[in-house]
Design an enzyme around this catalytic site. Structure first.
Site, PDB file in Angstrom:
ATOM      1  N   CYS A  33      -2.044   3.043   8.713  1.00 54.98           N
ATOM      2  CA  CYS A  33      -2.163   2.301   7.452  1.00 54.98           C
ATOM      3  C   CYS A  33      -1.542   0.910   7.562  1.00 54.98           C
ATOM      4  CB  CYS A  33      -1.506   3.159   6.359  1.00 54.98           C
ATOM      5  SG  CYS A  33      -0.796   2.306   4.967  1.00 54.98           S
ATOM      6  N   CYS A  36       1.161  -0.114   5.059  1.00 52.58           N
ATOM      7  CA  CYS A  36       2.432   0.582   5.315  1.00 52.58           C
ATOM      8  C   CYS A  36       3.258  -0.207   6.333  1.00 52.58           C
ATOM      9  CB  CYS A  36       2.187   1.984   5.875  1.00 52.58           C
ATOM     10  SG  CYS A  36       1.267   3.045   4.764  1.00 52.58           S
TER      11      CYS A  36
END
Lengths: 109, 305
Positions: A33, A36
């Site tokens: 991700c 993230c």
């Protein structure tokens, strides 16, 4: 460098998060991700400043799918604030440091 | 003074990083402000397969990270702060950020766009609980589940195909009667057994107790509504320009995008714009980087003159 951010897992969840004496911000994340990874340095910076008031933890949802499912995490990064084992607040997505500080303000006093 | 620069770049996506790279390589003193993390919209794109020089494609995150490294190598200072107000009226441009006040001889605006949020009953409560704006982030949560993809542009169709790696069925819901995408993407979507379409349709409601379990889709031609059992809704219904802070300071078009001349100078002298935030006809990494370079050279000429 993880610094003051605690990497938690299913094994340590109880002790580190649910039974923590301080409020805990849990960052539900995964390596795949982008946002993230973008937001990780912000969390580390906050942890370095505010560790005396809150615990900053990260949970890899890929390695801990049962917990991610239990807390109904379907978007990452998801951030949840645990106080006394209960989720008091939750928010989703990368955002500027100032927005984190305002989301956490109640627990950073 | 420590906070004086030749060029300040606002926004750390591909356009801003390239503008920074070019101006810094010309030995100018350059500061770039990014409020979240570098890479912009490109950083959350799974694979970019039309950026020249990468015949096998490159992940959006990796490409962004490479451009950042290249910019920093030539001396761009990246500051993680949000710009809260600007004063472009004088020859010295003043920029106020959450990290203090800065001054520059020229400014390059590359603040890009952000996705339009879904605004129907249930959307706010179920965001992060089945409603998502990032397929590369959240796709793996929808293994063997049915998802809807809202939108009919390149992002929607590209991400719909990406989601077939995980989901059992991906339904593209689009308000028009045909897609507005590159032919190659349309072909890819139509040939994929897991992808189907609901045209002339819009989402009117999301339902679910804690997690998304259904969606109400309305046919805009017949008015008929159907409830579709789904676990995920991925939203790609357009973008909004990040120009609020420049409102009233430079000319914006009716949708809020920045208007420039051929050299990418805005209506304020010494203030340039590049990339998705500009009212340009194509929003791609390759055009963003190209515009970043042009804005950089124009800014450099402006400073010299």
């Amino acid at each position: 460098m993880a610094g003051n951010v605690v990497e938690v897992s299913e094994n340590t969840w109880n002790a580190e998060v649910l039974k923590s004496d301080r409020p805990v911000l849990v960052d539900f994340w995964a390596a795949w991700c982008g946002p993230c990874r973008i937001v990780a340095p912000v969390i580390e910076e906050l942890a370095n400043i505010h560790s005396n008031k809150m615990k900053f933890a990260k949970l890899n949802v890929d390695d801990n799918q049962r917990l991610a499912g239990q807390y109904q995490v379907m978007s990452i990064p998801t951030f949840a604030i645990f106080v006394g084992g209960e989720v008091k607040k939750r928010f989703v997505g990368a955002m500027p440091k100032e927005r984190f500080v305002s989301e956490l303000s109640e627990w950073l006093k | 003074m420590a906070n004086e620069y030749d060029v300040i770049v606002i926004g750390g996506g591909p356009a801003g990083l390239t503008a920074g790279l070019y101006t810094a390589r010309s030995m100018l003193k350059v500061k770039l402000f990014e409020k979240e993390g570098v890479g912009g919209q490109a950083a959350i794109t799974d694979y970019i397969e039309n950026f020249p020089g990468f015949p096998d494609g490159i992940s959006g995150f990796e490409l962004s990270d490479k451009i950042r490294k290249q910019a920093e190598k030539f001396g761009v200072e990246i500051g993680y702060a949000e710009v809260t107000s600007v004063d472009f009226s004088g020859s010295v441009k003043k920029i106020t950020t959450t990290d203090g006040e800065y001054e520059a001889k020229a400014v390059i605006i590359t603040t890009g766009v952000r996705p339009t949020k879904l605004d129907v009953p249930g959307a706010a409560e179920l965001t992060g609980r089945g409603i998502s704006y990032c397929a590369t982030c959240d796709g793996p949560f929808f293994k063997n589940k049915r998802v809807l993809v809202l939108g009919g542009g390149n992002s929607a169709v590209e991400e719909a195909v990406y989601l077939t790696r995980f989901a059992s069925q991906v339904t593209i819901v689009h308000r028009r009667d045909e897609l507005r995408t590159d032919k190659i993407l349309q072909e890819r979507a139509r040939k994929n057994d897991k992808v189907d379409f609901m045209f002339d349709s819009v989402l009117t409601k999301v339902s679910g107790d804690g997690l998304v379990s259904g969606a109400v889709v309305k046919n805009v031609k017949t008015g008929e509504e159907v409830t579709v059992p789904v676990n995920g809704i991925f939203v790609f219904i357009g973008n909004l320009p990040n120009t609020e802070v420049f409102n009233g300071k430079i000319e914006l078009d009716e949708k809020g995008y920045i208007v420039t001349n051929n050299n990418l100078m805005t209506s304020a002298s010494g203030v340039f714009a590049a990339g998705d935030v500009r009212n340009n006809p194509l929003k791609q990494v390759v055009t963003a980087t190209g515009e970043g370079a042009l804005a950089a050279v124009s800014a450099e000429k402006y400073i010299e003159s």
